[in-house]
Design a protein around this motif. Structure first.
Motif, PDB file in Angstrom:
ATOM      1  N   GLU B 204       0.950  -1.196  -0.076  1.00 30.37           N
ATOM      2  CA  GLU B 204       0.120   0.002   0.153  1.00 30.37           C
ATOM      3  C   GLU B 204       0.905   1.180   0.016  1.00 30.37           C
ATOM      4  N   THR B 205       1.869   1.249   0.966  1.00 29.20           N
ATOM      5  CA  THR B 205       2.830   2.479   0.778  1.00 29.20           C
ATOM      6  C   THR B 205       3.093   2.796  -0.491  1.00 29.20           C
ATOM      7  N   SER B 206       3.800   1.714  -1.138  1.00 28.61           N
ATOM      8  CA  SER B 206       4.614   1.748  -2.246  1.00 28.61           C
ATOM      9  C   SER B 206       3.817   2.374  -3.471  1.00 28.61           C
ATOM     10  N   LEU B 207       2.708   1.728  -3.502  1.00 31.12           N
ATOM     11  CA  LEU B 207       1.737   2.105  -4.495  1.00 31.12           C
ATOM     12  C   LEU B 207       1.170   3.699  -4.223  1.00 31.12           C
ATOM     13  N   ALA B 208       1.145   3.770  -3.048  1.00 30.66           N
ATOM     14  CA  ALA B 208       0.657   5.384  -2.755  1.00 30.66           C
ATOM     15  C   ALA B 208       1.746   6.239  -3.473  1.00 30.66           C
ATOM     16  N   GLN B 209       2.856   5.844  -3.392  1.00 27.85           N
ATOM     17  CA  GLN B 209       3.933   6.814  -3.970  1.00 27.85           C
ATOM     18  C   GLN B 209       4.328   6.454  -5.501  1.00 27.85           C
TER      19      GLN B 209
END
Lengths: 376, 371
Positions: B204-209
């Motif tokens: 989730e963190t990576s996709l959000a970035q």
């Protein structure tokens, strides 16, 4: 339960006494054959290839290996929601229980199993025989001729007729005479132990047979002669092709050797009629630089560094350098030490043959080394 | 290890297998006489006690689906858990082009619903026989975010792989792709162990970035912040993603120690059963140093070869240093040296095929040579 037109009952209780040490722990249908199979694989594969998907396997003698081998029938595609394969050992009933006293009695005791499927026809076969046959064709012949019973027959050499149940037929193929192991046969058509019955007729005869205290409750000795006597419509169905009853050590050896002919009459490489078996998940086999192979069958998991000529190796067999395996059948996971020589022998599963051992002779009887032994 | 679930990630797997992967994904490339590449890691998971495995497919997966079926051969046809094949999510036109993180995200319900709390993410092209249980245990005993499995080997010059460097404590401090300058014998096996909670957070963190590649973005870019531990695998490893490494590691199977390591050490390798009869050797056949599967019929001469199931070598044919895939047929008088023939290839009378060990002769599936 879903209705089935034809249900198969596979007789697998045979002790196979003449196979000696090979059948001390297992029933005859569970005996290894052809480098990767057990004898029963042929009839089970015939059933599934013929479109018969309800099979009862009647066991009695040493059923442990056979039961776990058959399992739920997945290797033969017989793990079905309706029908599939069922192992049927003798069982207790409210009014006592009994061993299967004969082949007909085994079916009689399982009338309840058969009736679940409400079939029109019942196929009775034996798990002791090696052959490939489309039972559906036999069923078609049975239906077209409105037969009560159809018996598959195969031509045997005249000098061997005294070993078989012999049928004499009229021009239309009706059976007019039946003789069990006759001294002076009038025909050379032998029963293959493959019977197609109209179930309502057979059921009637099974009930009568069970009520007769003098009967030996056997298809060949009692049911078929009775049908003949009553002028029932008995049809002979001619089969042409390989058929073998491996009753003795010699015939088991011979049947294995038959597979090594240049064009074997029992073709195992036929993709249209595969013979299925449990798979031991072994890697491909390895042939070392020192190995010499000719005219042999080798299964997966083997490691061959010696000389193998005119022999059949089951899975996981190791043949060390400078050893010779000639005219022999080597069952699973046998280890053959350096310099050992094995001729005209059957070596049972898991046996270890030590370095330099000499086994078997150039001619004479086939040597049988039982499984699980260590020979030094 | 019942706590762990497996993920075999086939998305954007590195592939230089040329004709062998023309119509099939890397995972489905046949290897070792009767297997496909995916069998090794899949059997490893099963033999390590894992009973839930997801295969994230991406492209060219028809042969793979046929091969895996219900997962029965791996004992993964289970009522609860078992094998899940998850094709790429393509609701919109360009979604298939997105990276593996995006596909993990699309299947987040699958992860949430699983009762396992540890995830082992692997690729399919690592041919090994690995017991994952001690690696998972090491991860649980330590305090790392991720544990990655590596092997020390100088034998992986022919494949495309990642090298890693660790500090004295075994923490991974550097990772580079095969074209990097890092000199190290430590080759990543692309096996990552982490808790499910950590994985989902990372996704989730990576996709959000705006990042959607698991390794390149989520792991490599965050190397300073993540604590990545290493676990050494010491068994046989073949990284199969180039023709050269395919040929090299296939030929290595002719070494007894390699077979013992790969086919037996931590359990058997399972595969789809073909019900072929034992191989037949006819009079006049000559076979030396060869790995031969069931269903083969050998009448000619075979030396230093791998023959897959159902291959026929007719009288007078000579095949050396070659890999012949399923059901191919080599006719009389043919001579083949240093070749890889795909499935159902026919080489007709008298043909001579000559390759080089560094550039084997390649034949496409179903081709007829010599017409």
């Amino acid at each position: 339960m879903q209705r089935k037109e034809c249900v198969a009952m596979l007789l697998a209780g045979g002790e196979g006494r003449r196979l000696g040490a090979l059948t001390e722990q297992i029933a005859k249908p569970a005996v290894h054959f052809g480098g990767k199979y057990r004898i029963i694989d042929f009839t089970l594969s015939n059933c599934t290839n013929s479109g018969i998907d309800a099979v009862g396997v009647l066991t009695q003698y040493q059923p442990l290996v056979l039961n776990s081998y058959i399992g739920i029938g997945s290797p033969w595609d017989l793990d079905r929601k309706e029908g599939g394969v069922s192992v049927l050992p003798p069982y207790m009933k409210s009014a006592g229980g009994d061993w299967y006293t004969g082949t007909a009695n085994a079916i009689y005791q399982n009338i309840g199993f058969v009736e679940q499927f409400d079939p029109e026809y019942l196929l009775v076969i034996s798990g002791d025989h090696i052959y490939k046959m489309d039972y559906d064709w036999m069923l078609q012949a049975h239906k077209e001729n409105h037969a009560d019973a159809t018996i598959a027959v195969v031509e045997v050499p005249w000098e061997e007729t005294s070993r078989f149940g012999i049928m004499r037929t009229d021009e239309a193929g009706r059976i007019i005479e039946f003789a069990e192991k006759p001294k002076n046969a009038t025909s050379n058509l032998a029963s293959m132990g493959v019977y197609m019955f109209t179930w309502s007729v057979l059921k009637d005869y099974l009930m009568k047979d069970a009520a007769n205290p003098d009967s030996s409750n056997d298809f060949g000795k009692d049911i078929i002669p009775k049908l003949l006597k009553d002028h029932a419509n008995l049809l002979a169905y001619r089969y042409e092709g390989y058929w073998k009853d491996v009753g003795t050590i010699h015939s088991l050896w011979e049947a294995n050797m038959d597979l090594l002919q240049e064009m074997p009459s029992l073709n195992l490489n036929d993709h249209g009629w595969r013979i299925y078996s449990q798979n031991p998940n072994q890697p491909a086999h390895y042939i070392a630089p020192t190995a010499q192979l000719s005219n042999s069958l080798v299964n997966e998991g083997c490691e061959v560094a010696g000389c193998v000529d005119h022999s059949v190796l089951f899975y996981g067999v190791q043949v060390a350098e400078e050893s010779h395996v000639i005219d022999s059948v080597i069952m699973p996971n046998v280890k053959i030490g350096r310099g050992a020589v094995i001729r005209r022998s059957i070596v049972g599963e898991g046996t270890i043959i030590g370095e330099g051992c000499q086994i078997g002779s150039v001619n004479g009887e086939i040597t049988l080394i039982p499984g699980g032994k260590t020979i030094l | 290890m019942k706590r762990a679930m497996g993920v075999i990630n086939l998305i954007n797997e590195i592939d230089f297998l040329e004709v062998l992967s023309r119509n099939r994904c890397v995972a489905a490339v046949p290897f070792g006489g009767r297997y496909r590449l995916i069998d090794f890691i899949l059997s490893g998971m099963v033999n390590s006690g894992m009973s839930k495995v997801a295969v994230f497919t991406h492209a060219k997966y028809r042969a793979l689906l046929d091969h895996l079926g219900s997962g029965k051969e791996w004992d993964l046809d289970r009522k609860r858990g078992g094998l899940f094949v998850l094709p790429p999510n393509t609701e919109e036109h360009d979604e298939k082009a997105k990276g593996d993180l995006y596909q993990f995200y699309c299947q987040r319900d699958y992860f949430h619903r699983s009762k396992q709390d540890v995830v082992v993410i692997t690729r399919s092209h690592m041919v090994c026989n690995i017991d994952l249980e001690p690696a998972i245990q090491a991860h649980l005993d330590g305090d790392a975010d991720i544990t990655m499995v590596y092997k020390r080997t100088a034998d992986e010059t022919l494949s495309r792989n990642r090298r890693i460097r660790m500090d004295e404590a075994g923490r991974v401090v550097e990772m580079q792709d095969h074209n990097g300058r890092l000199v190290s014998d430590n080759v990543s096996m692309e096996i990552f162990i982490m808790t499910k909670a950590f994985l989902l957070d990372l996704v989730e963190t990576s996709l959000a970035q705006g990042y959607d590649h698991f390794f390149r973005d989520a792991i490599m870019k965050n190397m300073d912040r993540l604590k990545i531990a290493s676990y050494e695998y010491t068994g046989y490893l073949g990284i199969i993603n180039t023709i050269q490494s395919y040929y090299h590691h296939s030929m290595n199977l002719l070494i007894p120690e390699v077979r013992r390591e790969l086919f037996y050490k931590n359990g058997l390798i399972y595969t789809k059963i073909k019900d072929e009869p034992p191989a037949r050797y006819l009079d006049g056949s000559s076979v030396q140093n060869a790995l031969i599967a069931n269903g083969c019929v050998v009448e000619g001469s075979v030396e230093n070869c791998i023959l897959f199931r159902g291959v026929k070598i007719r009288a007078g044919a000579v095949v050396r240093n070659s890999i012949i895939l399923q059901n191919s047929e080599i006719y009389t008088g043919v001579s083949i040296t240093n070749a890889i023939l795909d499935k159902d290839v026919k080489v007709l009378e008298g043909k001579v095929l000559q390759g080089d060990p560094t550039a084997p002769f390649l034949a496409v599936k179903r081709s007829i040579i010599g017409q």
